[in-house]
Motif scaffolding. Structure first.
Motif, short mmCIF file in Angstrom:
data_model
loop_
_atom_site.label_atom_id
_atom_site.label_comp_id
_atom_site.label_asym_id
_atom_site.label_seq_id
_atom_site.Cartn_x
_atom_site.Cartn_y
_atom_site.Cartn_z
N GLN A 169 -10.12 14.33 -5.71
CA GLN A 169 -9.57 14.32 -4.35
C GLN A 169 -10.53 13.68 -3.35
OE1 GLN A 169 -8.72 18.51 -3.94
NE2 GLN A 169 -6.64 18.32 -4.74
N GLN A 170 -11.83 14.00 -3.47
CA GLN A 170 -12.82 13.39 -2.58
C GLN A 170 -12.90 11.88 -2.82
OE1 GLN A 170 -14.61 14.50 -0.10
NE2 GLN A 170 -14.02 16.66 -0.23
N MET A 171 -12.83 11.48 -4.08
CA MET A 171 -12.86 10.05 -4.40
C MET A 171 -11.67 9.34 -3.75
SD MET A 171 -12.47 8.30 -8.15
CE MET A 171 -10.71 8.73 -8.14
N GLN A 172 -10.50 9.97 -3.77
CA GLN A 172 -9.32 9.36 -3.17
C GLN A 172 -9.48 9.22 -1.66
OE1 GLN A 172 -5.63 11.56 -3.60
NE2 GLN A 172 -4.43 9.69 -3.80
N THR A 201 -6.41 2.70 -0.60
CA THR A 201 -5.29 2.96 -1.50
C THR A 201 -5.36 2.10 -2.75
OG1 THR A 201 -3.88 3.57 0.37
CG2 THR A 201 -2.78 2.98 -1.68
N ARG A 202 -5.67 0.83 -2.59
CA ARG A 202 -5.74 -0.08 -3.73
C ARG A 202 -6.93 0.26 -4.63
NH1 ARG A 202 -2.34 -4.18 -4.30
NH2 ARG A 202 -1.63 -3.72 -2.19
N GLN A 203 -8.04 0.65 -4.03
CA GLN A 203 -9.20 1.05 -4.82
C GLN A 203 -8.91 2.33 -5.60
OE1 GLN A 203 -12.09 1.26 -1.68
NE2 GLN A 203 -12.97 -0.77 -2.13
N SER A 204 -8.21 3.25 -4.97
CA SER A 204 -7.84 4.49 -5.66
C SER A 204 -6.95 4.20 -6.86
CB SER A 204 -7.13 5.44 -4.70
OG SER A 204 -7.98 5.85 -3.66
N ALA A 205 -6.04 3.25 -6.68
CA ALA A 205 -5.15 2.88 -7.79
C ALA A 205 -5.96 2.31 -8.95
CB ALA A 205 -4.12 1.87 -7.30
N ARG A 206 -6.94 1.43 -8.64
CA ARG A 206 -7.77 0.84 -9.70
C ARG A 206 -8.63 1.92 -10.36
NH1 ARG A 206 -9.56 -3.33 -6.14
NH2 ARG A 206 -11.72 -2.82 -6.69
N ALA A 207 -9.08 2.89 -9.58
CA ALA A 207 -9.89 3.97 -10.14
C ALA A 207 -9.09 4.82 -11.12
CB ALA A 207 -10.45 4.84 -9.02
N ASP A 243 0.82 -1.21 0.00
CA ASP A 243 0.00 0.00 0.00
C ASP A 243 0.86 1.26 0.00
OD1 ASP A 243 -2.23 -1.55 -0.06
OD2 ASP A 243 -2.89 -1.14 2.00
N ASP A 244 2.00 1.20 0.67
CA ASP A 244 2.88 2.37 0.69
C ASP A 244 3.39 2.71 -0.70
OD1 ASP A 244 2.56 2.63 3.40
OD2 ASP A 244 4.38 1.51 3.92
N ASP A 245 3.78 1.69 -1.46
CA ASP A 245 4.24 1.92 -2.83
C ASP A 245 3.11 2.44 -3.71
OD1 ASP A 245 6.81 1.14 -2.21
OD2 ASP A 245 6.51 -0.94 -2.83
N LEU A 246 1.93 1.86 -3.56
CA LEU A 246 0.79 2.31 -4.36
C LEU A 246 0.40 3.74 -4.00
CD1 LEU A 246 -1.55 -0.84 -4.36
CD2 LEU A 246 -0.14 0.02 -6.23
N ARG A 247 0.47 4.08 -2.71
CA ARG A 247 0.12 5.43 -2.28
C ARG A 247 1.10 6.45 -2.86
NH1 ARG A 247 0.33 4.51 2.59
NH2 ARG A 247 -1.82 3.83 2.86
N ARG A 248 2.35 6.07 -2.91
CA ARG A 248 3.35 6.98 -3.48
C ARG A 248 3.04 7.26 -4.95
NH1 ARG A 248 7.34 5.95 -6.72
NH2 ARG A 248 7.16 3.70 -6.36
N ILE A 249 2.67 6.23 -5.69
CA ILE A 249 2.40 6.40 -7.12
C ILE A 249 1.10 7.18 -7.32
CG2 ILE A 249 2.02 5.21 -9.30
CD1 ILE A 249 3.65 2.87 -8.18
N THR A 250 0.05 6.84 -6.57
CA THR A 250 -1.23 7.54 -6.74
C THR A 250 -1.12 9.01 -6.35
OG1 THR A 250 -1.91 6.78 -4.53
CG2 THR A 250 -2.63 5.46 -6.43
N ASP A 251 -0.35 9.30 -5.31
CA ASP A 251 -0.15 10.70 -4.93
C ASP A 251 0.57 11.46 -6.04
OD1 ASP A 251 -1.40 10.29 -2.52
OD2 ASP A 251 0.45 10.14 -1.35
N SER A 252 1.52 10.79 -6.68
CA SER A 252 2.24 11.43 -7.78
C SER A 252 1.30 11.71 -8.96
CB SER A 252 3.40 10.53 -8.22
OG SER A 252 4.06 11.06 -9.35
N ILE A 253 0.41 10.77 -9.24
CA ILE A 253 -0.55 10.97 -10.33
C ILE A 253 -1.51 12.10 -10.01
CG2 ILE A 253 -2.46 9.89 -11.59
CD1 ILE A 253 -0.98 7.23 -11.35
#
Length: 331
Positions: A293-296, A301-307, A142-152
């Motif tokens: 931002q509200q969706m995130q 974290t994993r759902q946000s990545a899929r979204a 989740d930490d790696d995914l959060r880093r990538i989603t935050d960057s996006i």
């Protein structure tokens, strides 16, 4: 020293330098051989040595200048090739890139700069999405995914910032979304995606959702839809106001052309009214960003990545559909 033009081979000048040096060496050798012990010949020999050293230094500096000039030309050539590739890539994606003879009064340099900037943004976005897809397939933490989603998400903020600057320079360019493909433009609302429709598209990609998540997404969709309706009504009222302004006033007298100069007062009022269009575009982009931002915040974290993947895939399919539409067989 011979001047080297851009198309001149530097080897010719190098051969000349070497020949001059060989001649001076021959002169020095003959002087030394013919007058050994003669002080005057020694002085001549020293002068020849100094002259030879000066020639060598001048030749070295000349070679360095020529090398720097050639490197500068090569860098310019590479930059030009890169710019041509970006233009070709943008045209393949259906983005309108005007040539110098295309509508010079309707397309500004700022609009063209934004189109090029958006094309680069899209390339960077694709790299981020590829990284996110790889991380999801590899079951990253989740930490790696959060880093990538935050960057996006930060990258989306940059896109909205670019659009805001472009809207202030040319609101109609952003409203028409000419940097998008034809099929994408068909589904746009005020120069971008409609937040409420996006939430509907994501519903099937986010399962399973908790009851609290479902309720939050439903509320977010309703609030987004209400804000969209308010903005659409505002734009509609603006259109009606501008049309009323242009239609008001007496008819132009006989002999006049009916041009803008004949009704400058009305035109000034209409231009002032159209200035509010920038505010509508900025509010629409703010709504889009707030929805993401509200969706995130609602999703894991994993759902946000899929979204984010689903949003990117949907946009890619629209672009692909546009390419297929343009290349379709015609009778």
């Amino acid at each position: 020293m011979a001047y080297a033009s851009p198309g001149t081979d530097t080897s010719t000048d190098l051969d000349t330098d070497e020949k001059n040096q060989m001649l001076e060496l021959g002169q020095l050798a003959s002087l030394t051989a013919s007058g050994s012990g003669d002080k005057s010949n020694d002085k001549l020999g020293q002068k020849a040595l100094r002259r030879l050293a000066q020639n060598r230094e001048a030749a070295r500096k000349s070679r360095l200048r020529k090398k720097a000039y050639v490197e500068q030309l090569e860098n310019s050539r590479l930059k030009l090739a890169q710019l041509e590739q970006e233009l070709q890539r943008a045209r393949k994606q259906g983005i309108f890139i005007p040539t110098p003879g295309d509508q010079p009064h309707s397309t500004s340099e700022n609009a063209l700069a934004f189109d090029m900037g958006y094309a680069r943004w899209q390339e960077d976005h694709k790299k981020q999405i590829d990284e996110l897809r790889t991380a999801l397939n590899a079951h990253a933490s989740d930490d790696d995914l959060r880093r990538i989603t935050d960057s996006i998400m930060a990258h989306y903020c940059e896109a909205f910032r670019l659009k805001g600057a472009a809207a202030k320079a040319d609101a109609f360019h952003v409203l028409s979304a000419m940097w998008k493909t034809p099929v994408e433009r068909c589904f746009l609302w005020l120069g971008g995606f409609r937040p409420s429709e996006l939430l509907k598209l994501l519903a099937s990609h986010l399962e399973p959702l908790t009851e609290q998540q479902l309720a939050s997404i439903c509320n977010l969709q309703q609030s987004s839809q209400q804000a969209e309706e308010d903005l659409s009504q505002g734009v509609k009222a603006l259109q009606q106001s501008v049309a009323k302004t242009l239609a008001s006033g007496p008819l132009c007298p006989a002999g006049s052309s009916g041009s803008a100069a004949d009704c400058s007062g009305q035109m000034a009022v209409a231009i002032g009214e159209l200035g509010t269009l920038v505010n509508f575009l900025e509010e629409a982009d703010n709504l889009r960003l707030q929805t993401l931002q509200q969706m995130q915040r609602i999703l894991t974290t994993r759902q946000s990545a899929r979204a984010l993947l689903a949003i990117s895939d949907y946009s890619s399919r629209l672009r692909a559909l546009s390419s297929l539409w343009i290349a379709r067989p015609r009778e």
